[in-house]
Scaffold this motif. Structure first.
Motif, PDB file in Angstrom:
ATOM      1  N   GLU A  10      -2.069  11.805  10.188  1.00 57.95           N
ATOM      2  CA  GLU A  10      -2.990  11.234   9.194  1.00 57.95           C
ATOM      3  C   GLU A  10      -3.179   9.752   9.499  1.00 57.95           C
ATOM      4  OE1 GLU A  10      -1.952  11.931   4.963  1.00 57.95           O
ATOM      5  OE2 GLU A  10      -0.337  13.170   5.764  1.00 57.95           O
ATOM      6  N   LEU A  11      -4.371   9.234   9.225  1.00 62.27           N
ATOM      7  CA  LEU A  11      -4.598   7.797   9.339  1.00 62.27           C
ATOM      8  C   LEU A  11      -4.420   7.154   7.975  1.00 62.27           C
ATOM      9  CD1 LEU A  11      -7.710   7.460  11.694  1.00 62.27           C
ATOM     10  CD2 LEU A  11      -5.304   7.143  12.250  1.00 62.27           C
ATOM     11  N   PRO A  12      -3.854   5.936   7.926  1.00 60.74           N
ATOM     12  CA  PRO A  12      -3.692   5.257   6.636  1.00 60.74           C
ATOM     13  C   PRO A  12      -5.032   5.065   5.940  1.00 60.74           C
ATOM     14  CG  PRO A  12      -2.456   4.134   8.359  1.00 60.74           C
ATOM     15  CD  PRO A  12      -3.306   5.158   9.035  1.00 60.74           C
ATOM     16  N   PRO A  13      -5.075   5.069   4.595  1.00 64.51           N
ATOM     17  CA  PRO A  13      -6.338   4.867   3.878  1.00 64.51           C
ATOM     18  C   PRO A  13      -6.920   3.485   4.190  1.00 64.51           C
ATOM     19  CG  PRO A  13      -4.448   4.753   2.382  1.00 64.51           C
ATOM     20  CD  PRO A  13      -3.937   5.243   3.690  1.00 64.51           C
TER      21      PRO A  13
ATOM     22  N   LEU B 199       8.419  10.015  18.159  1.00 67.59           N
ATOM     23  CA  LEU B 199       7.455   9.814  17.078  1.00 67.59           C
ATOM     24  C   LEU B 199       6.086   9.666  17.727  1.00 67.59           C
ATOM     25  CD1 LEU B 199       6.739   9.295  14.108  1.00 67.59           C
ATOM     26  CD2 LEU B 199       7.215   6.872  14.503  1.00 67.59           C
ATOM     27  N   GLN B 200       5.280  10.685  17.548  1.00 65.98           N
ATOM     28  CA  GLN B 200       3.990  10.725  18.221  1.00 65.98           C
ATOM     29  C   GLN B 200       2.880  10.579  17.201  1.00 65.98           C
ATOM     30  OE1 GLN B 200       3.537  14.283  20.498  1.00 65.98           O
ATOM     31  NE2 GLN B 200       1.396  13.873  20.880  1.00 65.98           N
ATOM     32  N   GLY B 201       1.988   9.635  17.420  1.00 63.37           N
ATOM     33  CA  GLY B 201       0.905   9.437  16.471  1.00 63.37           C
ATOM     34  C   GLY B 201      -0.309   8.842  17.133  1.00 63.37           C
ATOM     35  N   ASP B 202      -1.471   9.187  16.624  1.00 57.95           N
ATOM     36  CA  ASP B 202      -2.721   8.682  17.169  1.00 57.95           C
ATOM     37  C   ASP B 202      -2.800   7.171  16.969  1.00 57.95           C
ATOM     38  OD1 ASP B 202      -5.168   8.777  18.355  1.00 57.95           O
ATOM     39  OD2 ASP B 202      -6.013  10.263  16.988  1.00 57.95           O
ATOM     40  N   VAL B 203      -3.738   6.550  17.671  1.00 55.85           N
ATOM     41  CA  VAL B 203      -3.977   5.117  17.530  1.00 55.85           C
ATOM     42  C   VAL B 203      -4.198   4.787  16.047  1.00 55.85           C
ATOM     43  CG1 VAL B 203      -5.576   3.254  18.121  1.00 55.85           C
ATOM     44  CG2 VAL B 203      -5.008   4.977  19.825  1.00 55.85           C
ATOM     45  N   GLY B 204      -3.429   3.828  15.521  1.00 59.26           N
ATOM     46  CA  GLY B 204      -3.632   3.386  14.137  1.00 59.26           C
ATOM     47  C   GLY B 204      -3.011   4.275  13.076  1.00 59.26           C
ATOM     48  N   SER B 205      -2.129   5.215  13.472  1.00 62.06           N
ATOM     49  CA  SER B 205      -1.573   6.146  12.484  1.00 62.06           C
ATOM     50  C   SER B 205      -0.370   5.572  11.735  1.00 62.06           C
ATOM     51  CB  SER B 205      -1.177   7.467  13.169  1.00 62.06           C
ATOM     52  OG  SER B 205      -0.237   7.225  14.197  1.00 62.06           O
ATOM     53  N   GLY B 206       0.091   4.397  12.138  1.00 59.91           N
ATOM     54  CA  GLY B 206       1.152   3.732  11.382  1.00 59.91           C
ATOM     55  C   GLY B 206       2.560   4.016  11.864  1.00 59.91           C
TER      56      GLY B 206
ATOM     57  N   TYR C   4       0.862  -1.188   0.000  1.00 57.71           N
ATOM     58  CA  TYR C   4       0.000   0.000   0.000  1.00 57.71           C
ATOM     59  C   TYR C   4       0.895   1.233   0.000  1.00 57.71           C
ATOM     60  CZ  TYR C   4       1.251  -0.655   4.884  1.00 57.71           C
ATOM     61  OH  TYR C   4       1.969  -0.864   6.032  1.00 57.71           O
ATOM     62  N   GLU C   5       0.293   2.378  -0.264  1.00 58.50           N
ATOM     63  CA  GLU C   5       1.032   3.638  -0.322  1.00 58.50           C
ATOM     64  C   GLU C   5       1.113   4.247   1.084  1.00 58.50           C
ATOM     65  OE1 GLU C   5       3.125   6.791  -2.027  1.00 58.50           O
ATOM     66  OE2 GLU C   5       2.547   4.865  -2.912  1.00 58.50           O
ATOM     67  N   PRO C   6       2.312   4.606   1.579  1.00 59.34           N
ATOM     68  CA  PRO C   6       2.393   5.260   2.896  1.00 59.34           C
ATOM     69  C   PRO C   6       1.726   6.634   2.853  1.00 59.34           C
ATOM     70  CG  PRO C   6       4.511   5.355   1.788  1.00 59.34           C
ATOM     71  CD  PRO C   6       3.632   4.478   0.946  1.00 59.34           C
ATOM     72  N   THR C   7       1.304   7.114   4.023  1.00 59.33           N
ATOM     73  CA  THR C   7       0.685   8.448   4.082  1.00 59.33           C
ATOM     74  C   THR C   7       1.771   9.519   3.968  1.00 59.33           C
ATOM     75  OG1 THR C   7       0.888   8.643   6.496  1.00 59.33           O
ATOM     76  CG2 THR C   7      -1.118   7.581   5.646  1.00 59.33           C
ATOM     77  N   GLY C   8       1.333  10.723   3.661  1.00 58.71           N
ATOM     78  CA  GLY C   8       2.266  11.851   3.605  1.00 58.71           C
ATOM     79  C   GLY C   8       2.955  12.063   4.946  1.00 58.71           C
ATOM     80  N   ALA C   9       2.199  11.867   6.035  1.00 54.38           N
ATOM     81  CA  ALA C   9       2.763  12.056   7.384  1.00 54.38           C
ATOM     82  C   ALA C   9       3.843  11.015   7.660  1.00 54.38           C
ATOM     83  CB  ALA C   9       1.656  11.967   8.432  1.00 54.38           C
ATOM     84  N   GLN C  10       3.621   9.767   7.202  1.00 52.62           N
ATOM     85  CA  GLN C  10       4.634   8.722   7.406  1.00 52.62           C
ATOM     86  C   GLN C  10       5.914   9.044   6.641  1.00 52.62           C
ATOM     87  OE1 GLN C  10       2.058   5.441   6.245  1.00 52.62           O
ATOM     88  NE2 GLN C  10       2.188   4.557   8.296  1.00 52.62           N
ATOM     89  N   ARG C  11       5.762   9.509   5.398  1.00 56.16           N
ATOM     90  CA  ARG C  11       6.943   9.882   4.604  1.00 56.16           C
ATOM     91  C   ARG C  11       7.689  11.056   5.254  1.00 56.16           C
ATOM     92  NH1 ARG C  11       7.792   8.244  -0.728  1.00 56.16           N
ATOM     93  NH2 ARG C  11       6.231   6.841  -1.617  1.00 56.16           N
ATOM     94  N   ARG C  12       6.919  12.052   5.724  1.00 57.64           N
ATOM     95  CA  ARG C  12       7.533  13.242   6.328  1.00 57.64           C
ATOM     96  C   ARG C  12       8.305  12.865   7.602  1.00 57.64           C
ATOM     97  NH1 ARG C  12       3.131  15.918   7.220  1.00 57.64           N
ATOM     98  NH2 ARG C  12       2.995  15.441   9.432  1.00 57.64           N
ATOM     99  N   ALA C  13       7.672  12.057   8.466  1.00 59.83           N
ATOM    100  CA  ALA C  13       8.326  11.652   9.720  1.00 59.83           C
ATOM    101  C   ALA C  13       9.590  10.845   9.429  1.00 59.83           C
ATOM    102  CB  ALA C  13       7.360  10.840  10.575  1.00 59.83           C
ATOM    103  N   THR C  14       9.515   9.951   8.435  1.00 56.84           N
ATOM    104  CA  THR C  14      10.681   9.131   8.086  1.00 56.84           C
ATOM    105  C   THR C  14      11.818  10.012   7.575  1.00 56.84           C
ATOM    106  OG1 THR C  14       9.205   7.302   7.513  1.00 56.84           O
ATOM    107  CG2 THR C  14      11.466   7.163   6.711  1.00 56.84           C
ATOM    108  N   GLN C  15      11.468  11.024   6.810  1.00 54.09           N
ATOM    109  CA  GLN C  15      12.479  11.957   6.287  1.00 54.09           C
ATOM    110  C   GLN C  15      13.184  12.686   7.438  1.00 54.09           C
ATOM    111  OE1 GLN C  15      10.722  14.520   3.362  1.00 54.09           O
ATOM    112  NE2 GLN C  15      12.635  14.856   2.279  1.00 54.09           N
TER     113      GLN C  15
END
Length: 688
Positions: free
Chosen positions: A440-443, A288-295, A261-272
């Motif tokens: 962001e939550l994953p699609p 790395l702070q993220g809501d429940v299920g944010s990946g 699947y395609e990672p979210t923009g937030a996942q790409r940004r955090a990884t960067q």
């Protein structure tokens, strides 16, 4: 007859046992409050004060509220024995506005010194009717006592050590307050017109007025936040000076392309942000702070992949064995196709498995080690640990984080938390860390419907649960207590609920019971059974809050929902909605309080964890999602991280300015300040 000698005052760091009125027995009880020395006692500040200077009349006293009433004793009734063998003592008092009944159970001594015709101050919770008020077990003070000390301090107490006893011990210790060194630089005291430390401590325990108490509290709050900020900045600078595990820049696209699947923009940004840190010469310290299920796990996987491609080992520390096993399986799917060997290390392993794992870690074959506290033991030796990851940061103190980092020469550190915290407060709480946020939550993640019902609908709800189980799904039911509390019979005790409600209303279903008093192995076994579909329903306390993934669970029921902060409810709600089926969360409460209903309705209409956290902060304060341990930071005695933000900003600025002049607090005039930083952070092991 010779006069009895008064024992000398023990020194500030001397044992409290030798203080007048304490002794060995009470010293042990004081230990439960973390008080072992005279200094500890002096720094055990009052939670609040009972203000006797402005008493209510009988008629004007607010109903069902702790308050002080001034009244004259009219009559003392003879003691009488009532049901259960208890002795009831009653006194009738009054003023021009009405009469006041005063009652004590098994405490006839309380009324012995009251004189008919004399006026007293009675403090307690007012009940009864508008025309005939009553107070059960009131505190009583005379006019002379009130004139001498109009504000009576109320202390955080423990079993067998009530506030009154603590107050008397503090009174005995107060002369030693004069010996307390003042850590604050004199120019700060002058600039902000603050009293010296010794005067502030005396005034907070025995103020002559509300203004004096407020001034003392302001000074002590400033000091605590100033020292906290100095400690955080020192931690951060220590990390910045150390040489890390520098890595070369790499293209992450091979990793992203391997995903289904395609990672979210937030996942790409955090990884960067993380990989940019990994390429620096100083070690990363990032939250790395993220809501429940944010990946968050996917971002961690990308960071581990990056470290492995650079030739470094990684370690991931999880709070429970079942979560460690879950992470190991998930990360193996993502990383082993790239040749990254994932090794599990948990306490429940057989000796032979453990030997194999330890050897793989030491010779470098283990590219990633996933484990519990077992990873922190001395026997675990890494060949070249470059990246350390801590999952659910608030489950581990700063000391444990430091032990993991100590396994190598300043590895990069990534801590992950699913507890949403508004960014401004996060910058303080994790002041020694940079912050990345997954917002962001994953699609494909379906929203979880949330309903609020009362206990009258419970039987209908169980019919719905039965339908869900019949359709092949599973159910969580969370209760806030383990055993029924005599003082609070409305609270659903998990053991009793399991037997009397869940098993009775779902007699043909497979129901498990999980709570914190079970041994870790028993907890893991029950959770594993639920995860494997061998149980239809799991009745539990909040021990299920942290990250176990059961995609087949579609319903979360929370009894006595008013007992939880919104952030805790949001965390629990996130245990469902992890599969393809529609999921829901049902909040049950019979509480009639309007603000409680408003909070629960708010949760029904929002799924944004950061909005939930903001609401909790504004309406209930930080305790709901920080907990007493405050996420590994030192325990604060008097400051409030939410209410005192204005003071915090000033303290932060002053701390920065001081450290530009004396980066290590090495100057002789800052010796006491340095000692206070060490002392404060010792509560979290952070400076070790």
């Amino acid at each position: 007859m010779p006069r009895k000698e008064v024992p000398p005052m023990p020194p500030l760091d001397g044992s409290i046992q030798y203080l007048k009125g304490v002794g060995p027995s009470f010293a042990k009880k004081f230990e439960k409050l973390g008080i072992t020395t005279v200094r500890d006692l002096l720094l055990h500040y009052p939670r609040r004060y009972i203000d006797y200077s402005q008493p209510y009349t009988v008629a004007s006293a607010p109903y069902d509220v702790d308050c002080c009433v001034r009244a004259t004793v009219l009559q003392k009734e003879p003691d009488r024995r009532i049901r259960g063998g208890r002795v009831l003592t009653r006194v009738l008092a009054a003023d021009d506005s009405g009469t006041l009944n005063l009652s004590w159970f098994n405490a006839s001594y309380a009324a012995q010194n009251l004189e008919i015709g004399e006026t007293y101050y009675f403090e307690g919770r007012v009940g009864g009717t508008l025309t005939r008020r009553e107070i059960l077990h009131p505190l009583v003070r005379t006019q002379a006592q009130v004139s001498l000390s109009p504000l009576l301090p109320v202390y955080g107490a423990t079993e067998g050590l009530p506030s009154g006893r603590i107050s008397r011990c503090v009174e005995a210790a107060l002369p030693a307050a004069a010996d307390l060194p003042d850590p604050l630089p004199p120019e700060l005291l002058t600039r902000y017109r603050m009293p010296p430390k010794s005067e502030a401590v005396r005034a907070i325990h025995a103020p002559h007025s509300t203004e004096e108490a407020a001034a003392a509290r302001r000074r002590l709050i400033f000091e605590e936040l100033y020292i906290l900020q100095l400690g955080i900045f020192l931690l951060r600078s220590h990390g910045r000076r150390a040489a890390g595990a520098p890595m070369r820049p790499l293209d992450l696209e091979p990793f992203w392309r391997s995903l289904p699947y395609e990672p979210t923009g937030a996942q790409r940004r955090a990884t960067q942000e993380i990989t940019a840190d990994l390429c620096r010469n100083t070690p990363m310290n990032r939250l790395l702070q993220g809501d429940v299920g944010s990946g968050k796990t996917l971002v961690a996987a990308a960071a581990i992949w990056y470290a492995a491609q650079n030739g470094w080992q990684s370690a991931l520390l999880a709070p429970t064995e079942i979560l460690a096993r879950q992470h190991a399986a998930t990360l193996a799917d993502r990383l082993e196709p790239f040749g990254v060997n994932v090794t599990l290390l948990v306490g429940g392993m057989k000796a032979a498995e453990r030997r194999v794992a330890l050897a793989a870690i030491e010779d470098g074959r283990a590219g990633l080690v996933v484990g519990t506290h077992a990873v922190l033991t001395d026997k675990v030796v890494f060949k070249n640990l470059g990246l350390a990851i801590v999952d659910e940061q608030h489950r581990f103190g700063v000391r444990q984080r430091g032990v993991l980092v100590g396994k190598a020469r300043s590895p990069h550190l990534l801590v992950m938390s699913a507890t949403p915290i508004p960014r401004t407060l996060g910058l303080l709480l994790y002041g020694d860390l940079d912050i990345s946020v997954l917002d962001e939550l994953p699609p494909g993640r379906k929203p979880i419907k949330t309903w609020f019902i009362t206990g009258r609908k419970r039987r209908d709800m169980y019919g719905y649960l039965d339908q869900q189980i019949e359709a092949g799904h599973q159910v969580y039911i969370v209760c806030p207590a383990i055993e029924e509390n005599e003082l609070d019979s409305g609270m659903k005790a998990v053991k009793q609920y399991y037997e009397d409600t869940a098993c009775a209303l779902l007699p043909h279903r497979r129901i498990g019971l999980l709570h914190g008093k079970l041994k870790p192995k028993e907890k893991d076994e029950i959770m594993q059974q639920f995860k494997e579909g061998k149980l239809d329903v799991l009745v539990s306390t909040t021990v299920i809050e942290v990250g176990v993934d059961v995609p087949n669970a579609t319903v979360m029921v929370i009894e006595n929902a008013e007992r939880f902060g919104l952030s805790a409810l949001h965390q629990l709600r996130g245990r469902v909605g992890r599969g393809a089926a529609d999921s829901c969360c049902i909040l049950i409460s019979d509480n009639e309080n309007d603000s409680v209903k408003e909070r629960l309705h708010f949760l029904c209409h929002t799924s944004d964890g950061f909005a939930v956290a903001r609401y909790d902060l504004e309406h209930r304060g930080p305790g709901d999602f920080f907990g007493e341990a405050q996420h590994g930071l030192p325990t604060l005695r008097v400051a409030d991280l939410v209410q005192d933000t204005r003071t915090l900003k000033v303290a932060q600025q002053e701390a920065k300015e001081l450290l530009t002049k004396d980066p290590n607090l090495a100057l002789p005039e800052h010796r006491e300040l340095s000692d206070e930083v060490e002392r404060l952070f010792a509560t979290a092991g952070a400076m070790n």
